[in-house]
Design a protein around this motif. Structure first.
Motif, PDB file in Angstrom:
ATOM      1  N   GLY A 137       2.172  42.742   1.673  1.00 27.59           N
ATOM      2  CA  GLY A 137       3.200  43.633   2.187  1.00 27.59           C
ATOM      3  C   GLY A 137       2.726  44.569   3.269  1.00 27.59           C
ATOM      4  N   HIS A 138       3.696  45.128   3.940  1.00 23.80           N
ATOM      5  CA  HIS A 138       3.517  46.051   5.053  1.00 23.80           C
ATOM      6  C   HIS A 138       2.613  47.217   4.652  1.00 23.80           C
ATOM      7  N   GLY A 141      -0.957  45.424   1.475  1.00 21.99           N
ATOM      8  CA  GLY A 141      -1.364  44.171   0.870  1.00 21.99           C
ATOM      9  C   GLY A 141      -2.814  43.847   1.168  1.00 21.99           C
ATOM     10  N   SER A 148       6.213  42.939   5.342  1.00 21.29           N
ATOM     11  CA  SER A 148       6.806  42.614   4.053  1.00 21.29           C
ATOM     12  C   SER A 148       8.052  41.763   4.246  1.00 21.29           C
ATOM     13  N   GLU A 149       8.557  41.236   3.161  1.00 24.14           N
ATOM     14  CA  GLU A 149       9.790  40.442   3.237  1.00 24.14           C
ATOM     15  C   GLU A 149      10.939  41.283   3.778  1.00 24.14           C
TER      16      GLU A 149
END
Length: 219
Positions: A137-138, A141, A148-149
């Motif tokens: 993720g943004h 991660g 991120s999604e």
């Protein structure tokens, strides 16, 4: 009498017989070589072909370490997301420079993905190490700079100047993450081809970050 002198004084008919035998042997070998159907199991060009192939793949087959493998696996995923972001520019971006840059990113990184996939295959290593976009993720991660999604959904929903601004902001962070990964490879990697790719990433993506910052400044 020396061997050389004995050869010189060898009777003419014996020397002619030897020359004739050598010539006959050469003709026989040539005739065998022309018989493609009878020699189908012998590839006379195989040695050259194998040598050429080895020369092409040798950089990837050279010495490598875990840092090279991790960098290559991670950069494939990183590049794939950059391609997704760049492809979104079609029909959404309004700024000409953003459109052009998105096309250049796609043109540069797609071949690099294929090269890295081939490299991992030559090493006998899997393309993926259990990583996917959702796990990175943004800002928080495993892989630096990955969106991120939700970030990707927001970019997809944007249009015009809003898209241009979001694209530049997100791609700056994405590129900075790639540069960080590449610098780790420069320090810890062993494989010459992988380290060269890392050098290219640092150089080229740093230039694009500067360009995108200029885009943001004028939007």
């Amino acid at each position: 009498m020396s061997a050389f002198k004995r050869a010189v004084h060898r009777p003419m008919h014996r020397r002619l017989a030897v020359v004739g035998a050598v010539a006959a042997g050469s003709l026989l070998l040539a005739a065998c070589g022309d018989g493609g159907d009878d020699m189908s199991g012998m590839d006379h060009s195989g040695g050259s072909s194998s040598a050429s192939q080895e020369a092409t793949t040798s950089p990837a087959k050279g010495a490598f370490n875990n840092a090279d493998v991790t960098f290559t696996q991670s950069m494939i995923v990183h590049h794939q997301q950059a391609l997704e972001m760049s492809q979104m520019a079609d029909g959404r971006a309004s700024d000409h420079e953003v459109k052009t840059l998105a096309g250049e990113i796609e043109k540069a990184q797609d071949p690099e993905i294929k090269t890295m996939q081939s490299r991992l295959k030559s090493w006998g290593k899997p393309e993926s190490a259990g990583m996917d976009h959702g796990d990175m993720g943004h800002g928080g991660g495993e892989m630096s700079g990955m969106m991120s999604e939700q970030d990707m959904k927001d970019l997809m929903a944007a249009k015009g100047t809003d898209f241009d601004r979001k694209f530049a902001e997100m791609m700056i962070e994405h590129h900075n993450g790639a540069i960080e990964m590449a610098r780790d490879e420069q320090k810890s990697g062993r494989n010459a081809a992988s380290k060269q790719l890392a050098d290219d990433v640092v150089k080229n993506q740093a230039a694009e970050v500067k360009q995108m910052q200029g885009i943001l400044d004028r939007l």
